[in-house]
Design a protein around this motif. Structure first.
Motif, PDB file in Angstrom:
ATOM      1  N   UNK A 214      74.857 -33.601 -25.484  1.00 10.12           N
ATOM      2  CA  UNK A 214      74.536 -32.439 -24.716  1.00 10.12           C
ATOM      3  C   UNK A 214      73.579 -31.846 -24.746  1.00 10.12           C
ATOM      4  N   UNK A 215      74.338 -30.815 -26.110  1.00 10.73           N
ATOM      5  CA  UNK A 215      73.254 -30.198 -26.769  1.00 10.73           C
ATOM      6  C   UNK A 215      72.120 -30.684 -27.004  1.00 10.73           C
ATOM      7  N   UNK A 216      71.549 -31.209 -27.988  1.00 13.94           N
ATOM      8  CA  UNK A 216      70.241 -31.876 -27.751  1.00 13.94           C
ATOM      9  C   UNK A 216      69.282 -32.195 -26.970  1.00 13.94           C
ATOM     10  N   UNK A 217      70.231 -32.730 -25.547  1.00 11.08           N
ATOM     11  CA  UNK A 217      69.667 -32.492 -23.859  1.00 11.08           C
ATOM     12  C   UNK A 217      69.260 -31.146 -23.276  1.00 11.08           C
ATOM     13  N   UNK A 218      69.926 -30.471 -24.229  1.00  9.20           N
ATOM     14  CA  UNK A 218      69.940 -29.108 -22.654  1.00  9.20           C
ATOM     15  C   UNK A 218      68.581 -28.452 -23.956  1.00  9.20           C
ATOM     16  N   UNK A 219      69.244 -28.208 -25.601  1.00  7.10           N
ATOM     17  CA  UNK A 219      67.369 -28.193 -26.308  1.00  7.10           C
ATOM     18  C   UNK A 219      66.195 -28.928 -26.536  1.00  7.10           C
ATOM     19  N   UNK A 220      65.711 -29.923 -25.432  1.00 11.43           N
ATOM     20  CA  UNK A 220      64.979 -30.272 -25.730  1.00 11.43           C
ATOM     21  C   UNK A 220      64.420 -30.451 -23.735  1.00 11.43           C
ATOM     22  N   UNK A 221      64.912 -29.812 -23.219  1.00 10.58           N
ATOM     23  CA  UNK A 221      64.552 -29.267 -22.452  1.00 10.58           C
ATOM     24  C   UNK A 221      65.052 -30.312 -20.802  1.00 10.58           C
ATOM     25  N   UNK A 222      66.514 -31.149 -21.115  1.00  9.76           N
ATOM     26  CA  UNK A 222      66.636 -31.514 -20.412  1.00  9.76           C
ATOM     27  C   UNK A 222      67.234 -30.418 -18.781  1.00  9.76           C
ATOM     28  N   UNK A 223      66.743 -31.025 -17.123  1.00  9.53           N
ATOM     29  CA  UNK A 223      66.610 -30.094 -16.554  1.00  9.53           C
ATOM     30  C   UNK A 223      67.563 -29.822 -16.447  1.00  9.53           C
ATOM     31  N   UNK A 224      69.322 -30.249 -15.570  1.00 10.49           N
ATOM     32  CA  UNK A 224      70.579 -30.539 -15.757  1.00 10.49           C
ATOM     33  C   UNK A 224      71.049 -29.346 -16.911  1.00 10.49           C
ATOM     34  N   UNK A 225      70.969 -30.061 -17.636  1.00  5.27           N
ATOM     35  CA  UNK A 225      72.003 -28.717 -18.560  1.00  5.27           C
ATOM     36  C   UNK A 225      71.279 -27.893 -19.020  1.00  5.27           C
ATOM     37  N   UNK A 226      69.844 -27.544 -18.449  1.00  4.87           N
ATOM     38  CA  UNK A 226      69.395 -26.627 -18.813  1.00  4.87           C
ATOM     39  C   UNK A 226      69.852 -25.070 -17.397  1.00  4.87           C
ATOM     40  N   UNK A 227      70.184 -26.056 -15.957  1.00  4.90           N
ATOM     41  CA  UNK A 227      70.238 -25.497 -15.123  1.00  4.90           C
ATOM     42  C   UNK A 227      72.025 -24.349 -15.132  1.00  4.90           C
ATOM     43  N   UNK A 228      73.329 -25.579 -15.821  1.00  4.60           N
ATOM     44  CA  UNK A 228      73.992 -25.289 -16.216  1.00  4.60           C
ATOM     45  C   UNK A 228      73.879 -24.171 -16.792  1.00  4.60           C
ATOM     46  N   UNK A 229      73.020 -24.421 -17.964  1.00  7.31           N
ATOM     47  CA  UNK A 229      73.186 -23.216 -19.064  1.00  7.31           C
ATOM     48  C   UNK A 229      72.669 -21.803 -18.797  1.00  7.31           C
ATOM     49  N   UNK A 230      71.816 -22.359 -17.721  1.00  5.13           N
ATOM     50  CA  UNK A 230      70.548 -20.208 -17.023  1.00  5.13           C
ATOM     51  C   UNK A 230      72.391 -20.148 -16.072  1.00  5.13           C
ATOM     52  N   UNK A 231      73.845 -21.066 -15.716  1.00  2.33           N
ATOM     53  CA  UNK A 231      73.858 -20.342 -14.457  1.00  2.33           C
ATOM     54  C   UNK A 231      75.374 -19.520 -15.921  1.00  2.33           C
ATOM     55  N   UNK A 232      75.394 -19.958 -17.156  1.00  2.06           N
ATOM     56  CA  UNK A 232      76.947 -19.903 -17.993  1.00  2.06           C
ATOM     57  C   UNK A 232      76.068 -18.684 -18.240  1.00  2.06           C
ATOM     58  N   UNK A 233      74.830 -18.329 -18.145  1.00  2.74           N
ATOM     59  CA  UNK A 233      74.084 -17.638 -19.497  1.00  2.74           C
ATOM     60  C   UNK A 233      74.272 -16.268 -18.243  1.00  2.74           C
ATOM     61  N   UNK A 234      74.076 -15.640 -17.210  1.00  2.00           N
ATOM     62  CA  UNK A 234      74.521 -15.600 -16.005  1.00  2.00           C
ATOM     63  C   UNK A 234      75.577 -14.702 -15.552  1.00  2.00           C
ATOM     64  N   UNK A 235      77.014 -15.773 -16.064  1.00  2.91           N
ATOM     65  CA  UNK A 235      78.117 -14.959 -15.937  1.00  2.91           C
ATOM     66  C   UNK A 235      78.279 -14.403 -17.003  1.00  2.91           C
ATOM     67  N   UNK A 236      77.426 -14.611 -17.843  1.00  9.36           N
ATOM     68  CA  UNK A 236      78.220 -14.192 -18.983  1.00  9.36           C
ATOM     69  C   UNK A 236      77.497 -12.214 -18.984  1.00  9.36           C
TER      70      UNK A 236
END
Ligand code: ARG
Length: 572
Positions: A214-236
Motif C-alpha cells: 500500500x505504501x509503495x502504491x501511494x508513493x508511486x502515485x496510485x490515485x485511490x491511495x493518494x486521495x485517502x492520504x490527502x484526506x488523512x493529512x487534512x484531518x490531522x
C-alpha cells in the motif's frame, strides 16, 4: 547597547595603551554585585605570556580604564582581576535613549543570516506528544529571538506526512473495510487504526506485506491511495491548526516530508554518480571516513533500501538542498530531541560531501518528566493529549487568578485564563536550560511568586496599572531624564540595561532561558524599587524619572514576553 561588548573593546584599548599588547580583556558580569558590575579577567592569562604578576599588570591598566566615560570606578582584586563599576549618569542616559527606540536599543547581529528553523514537525495521523510541544515552544521562541537581532528567518513545519505509518494505515483501513477516513474524522480514530495495524503487522507477515504494498502504491502515485492520504493529512492538519492557534504559533511554510518525494530518486542517483554513496548488499549507502566520530561508529547512512524505498534521511538531505536552492538558507536549525543528534550529524556530513554551503545545527532538548521523574505519560502509559493539557492549564489558571484575588471581571476571565494558563506552560519550558530534563509541576508553573510566567505577567500589569492610577497615558508618556539616586533604582537600571546583551546571548546560543532569567531579575528588581521608592507621590522631577524607569521596565517585560510567545495583559 551591548555593554559587555562595549566594555571589552574599551578595555582592550586600555590594555594595549598601558601594556603595549593586543589581548582579550575577558569581561564578564560579576557574581557579587557589591564588588562591581563587571569583571576584567584577561590579565591572568596575560601574566604568563608577559612573565609578570597579574596584579602588577592590573595596576598598570587602571589609569587607562578610568579614562573610559562608562566606567565610574575600577579596583584590582584577588590574584589580578579588575572589578568595574558603571557610571550611574551614563546608565541613566543610555536607558533614556534606548526607551525612545522601537527595539529598546537591541542592536542587529554583525552578520545577518538566512536561517531556516525546522521545529514542531509532528507526524501526521499520530497525536503530537510532549516532545513536539517542547519543540514547538522552543522553536517559536527562537524564531522570534533570531528575527529580533535582524536575521532573515523562515519557520518551517517539516511534518511527517510520508512515512511508513501510511502503509499501515492504508492496509488497516482496507482490512476493516473502513477506507473512508471521513468515518474516522479524528486523529484519535486514526491513531487507533494505526495502533491495531502495528500490532497486526507484528504477528501477521502477510499483513506486513500488504502494508508495504500500500505504501509503495501511494508513493508511486496510485490515485485511490493518494486521495485517502490527502484526506488523512487534512484531518490531522485541522487538529494541528487548532493546537497552534491555541499556542499562538505560526509557520511560514508547512513543507512536510511528502513535498520532497520527487527529489529523492534524482538525489540518490547524484549521490551514486558523485561517488558519495555506493551500492552495498542491495542498499544504497553513504560510508563516512570523516568526521572521526562518524568514522569510528562504522554505521553507514542508508539512503535507499534494497526494496527501493527511500528513508527519513534521504528526505532530510533533499530538504537541505531545497532550502539552499529556494530560500538561500545558510543555516538550518533543527529543534528536535537529543535522540536525533546522530541522524543530523550524518546528514551534515553528506551535505558537506555535496559541497552545499549550509550549516546544520541541532538545537536539542531534554525530556519533560512526570511526578515520578519518568518521561511524562498518561496513567496507562499513553501519550498525553496536548489539547487537553492546555485546557487544563487554562482551567487551573482561572482558579489561581481567583485565589490570588486579582481584579479580573467575569467577562475578562476567559481571556486572562488563556493568557496565564498557556503562558505558564510555555514559560515553564523556556525558563529551563533546554538541555536539562524538567518536571512538569502545575503548582510551580501557575504561580504569582517565583520564576514563573504569571509572576512576570503580573509585574507587567502592575506598571500599567500604576500609570492608570496616575491618570497617565502609558503609550504617550515620553521618557524624562532619569536620576539614579536610590540603590534600588540603580540596580533596576543596571538590570534593564543588560537587555541587548541578553537577547544576543539567548539568540546566538539558542538558549531562551537566558532571557527568562533576565526578565525574572527585572521583575524582582522592579518589585524592590516599587516597595522602596514612592513613584506617583514623589516630587515632580523625581516622579518623572521614576515613571520613566517604570515604563522602561514594562516595555522590556512586554518585549521579552512577546519574544517568548507569552501574552502580556494590561490589567489583571
Ligand atoms: N517528524 C519528526 C519526529 O516527530 C521530526 C522531524 C524533524 N525535522 C526534520 N527535518 N527531520 O520525530
Amino acid at each position: 547597547m551591548r555593554i559587555e561588548q562595549h566594555l571589552e573593546a574599551r578595555a582592550r584599548a586600555a590594555i594595549c595603551e598601558c601594556l603595549g599588547v593586543q589581548a582579550p580583556a575577558l569581561i564578564r558580569p560579576t557574581q557579587d554585585a557589591t564588588l562591581g558590575d563587571y569583571q576584567l579577567n584577561g590579565l591572568l592569562p596575560l601574566s604568563k605570556q608577559l612573565g609578570k604578576p597579574a596584579k602588577e599588570l592590573a595596576t598598570s591598566v587602571l589609569p587607562g580604564l578610568l579614562k573610559v566615560p562608562t566606567i565610574a570606578s575600577a579596583t584590582v582584586a584577588g590574584p589580578g582581576f579588575i572589578n568595574l563599576t558603571l557610571a550611574p549618569a551614563w546608565i541613566a542616559k543610555q536607558l533614556q535613549d534606548d526607551m525612545g527606540q522601537s527595539r529598546l536599543g537591541v542592536t542587529p547581529a554583525d552578520r545577518p543570516m538566512r536561517i531556516v528553523v525546522d521545529f514542531s514537525a509532528p507526524n501526521i495521523a499520530k497525536r503530537m506528544h510532549v516532545g513536539h510541544l517542547r519543540s514547538t515552544i522552543l522553536g517559536a521562541a527562537l524564531v522570534k529571538l533570531l528575527r529580533m537581532i535582524g536575521h532573515a528567518v523562515i519557520a518551517d513545519n517539516h511534518i511527517g506526512d510520508w512515512g511508513t505509518q501510511f502503509g499501515l494505515l492504508l492496509a488497516g483501513m482496507k482490512r476493516t473495510e473502513s477506507s473512508d477516513p471521513l468515518r474516522h474524522a479524528s486523529v484519535e480514530a486514526l491513531e487507533r487504526i494505526y495502533q491495531d495495524a502495528t500490532a497486526l503487522a507484528k504477528s501477521d507477515a502477510s499483513f506486513l506485506e500488504e502494508a508495504r504494498a500500500e505504501l509503495a502504491k501511494l508513493q508511486s502515485g496510485d490515485s485511490e491511495n493518494r486521495s485517502i492520504w490527502e484526506r488523512l493529512v487534512s484531518i490531522s492538519r485541522t487538529e494541528l491548526e487548532q493546537l497552534y492557534a491555541l499556542l499562538d504559533v505560526s509557520f511560514d511554510y508547512w513543507l512536510g516530508e511528502s513535498a520532497y518525494h520527487n527529489m529523492l530518486e534524482p538525489l540518490v542517483n547524484a549521490l551514486l554518480e558523485q561517488g558519495i554513496a555506493i551500492l552495498d548488499a542491495g542498499a544504497i549507502c553513504v560510508f563516512f571516513t570523516e568526521p572521526p566520530e562518524l568514522a569510528a561508529l562504522k554505521t553507514p547512512l542508508i539512503v535507499r533500501k534494497s526494496d527501493g524505498a527511500f528513508l527519513y534521511a534521504t528526505t532530510d538531505i533533499a530538504t537541505v538542498k531545497y532550502r539552499y536552492e529556494h530560500f538561500q538558507a545558510e543555516v538550518c536549525l533543527y529543534v528536535v530531541d537529543s535522540r536525533q543528534k546522530l541522524h543530523f550529524k550524518q546528514i551534515s556530513a553528506v551535505i558537506a560531501k555535496l559541497g552545499l554551503p549550509v550549516t546544520l545545527k541541532v538545537v536539542d532538548f531534554g525530556s519533560i518528566l512526570g511526578a515520578d521523574k519518568k518521561p511524562l505519560k498518561t496513567r496507562d502509559g499513553g501519550t498525553i493529549a496536548l489539547y487537553a493539557l492546555l485546557e487544563e492549564a487554562q482551567a487551573r489558571a482561572a482558579e489561581a487568578v481567583k485565589e490570588e484575588g486579582l481584579d479580573v471581571s467575569e467577562q475578562e476571565m476567559l481571556r486572562v485564563a488563556r493568557a496565564v494558563g498557556i503562558g505558564a506552560v510555555k514559560y515553564a519550558d523556556l525558563r529551563q536550560n533546554r538541555l536539562t530534563d524538567y518536571q512538569f509541576d502545575w503548582d510551580k508553573m501557575i504561580s504569582f511568586q517565583g520564576n514563573a510566567g504569571p509572576y512576570l505577567q503580573y509585574a507587567y500589569a502592575r506598571v500599567r496599572t500604576l500609570f492608570q492610577k496616575g491618570g497617565l497615558d502609558f503609550d504617550a508618556f515620553e521618557a524624562a531624564p532619569i536620576t539614579l539616586a536610590h540603590p534600588s533604582e540603580l540596580s533596576l537600571a543596571k538590570q534593564l540595561l543588560r537587555l541587548d546583551e541578553v537577547v544576543h546571548q539567548a539568540a546566538e546560543s539558542y538558549l531562551p532561558h537566558v532571557l527568562c532569567d533576565h526578565l525574572y531579575a527585572v521583575a524582582r528588581q522592579f518589585s524592590n524599587f516599587y516597595q522602596e521608592c514612592p513613584i506617583l507621590k514623589a516630587a515632580p522631577k523625581e516622579r518623572l524619572s521614576r515613571l520613566s524607569l517604570a515604563k522602561m521596565t514594562a516595555l522590556e517585560l512586554g518585549m521579552g514576553l512577546e519574544l517568548l510567545g507569552i501574552e502580556a495583559l494590561e490589567r489583571m
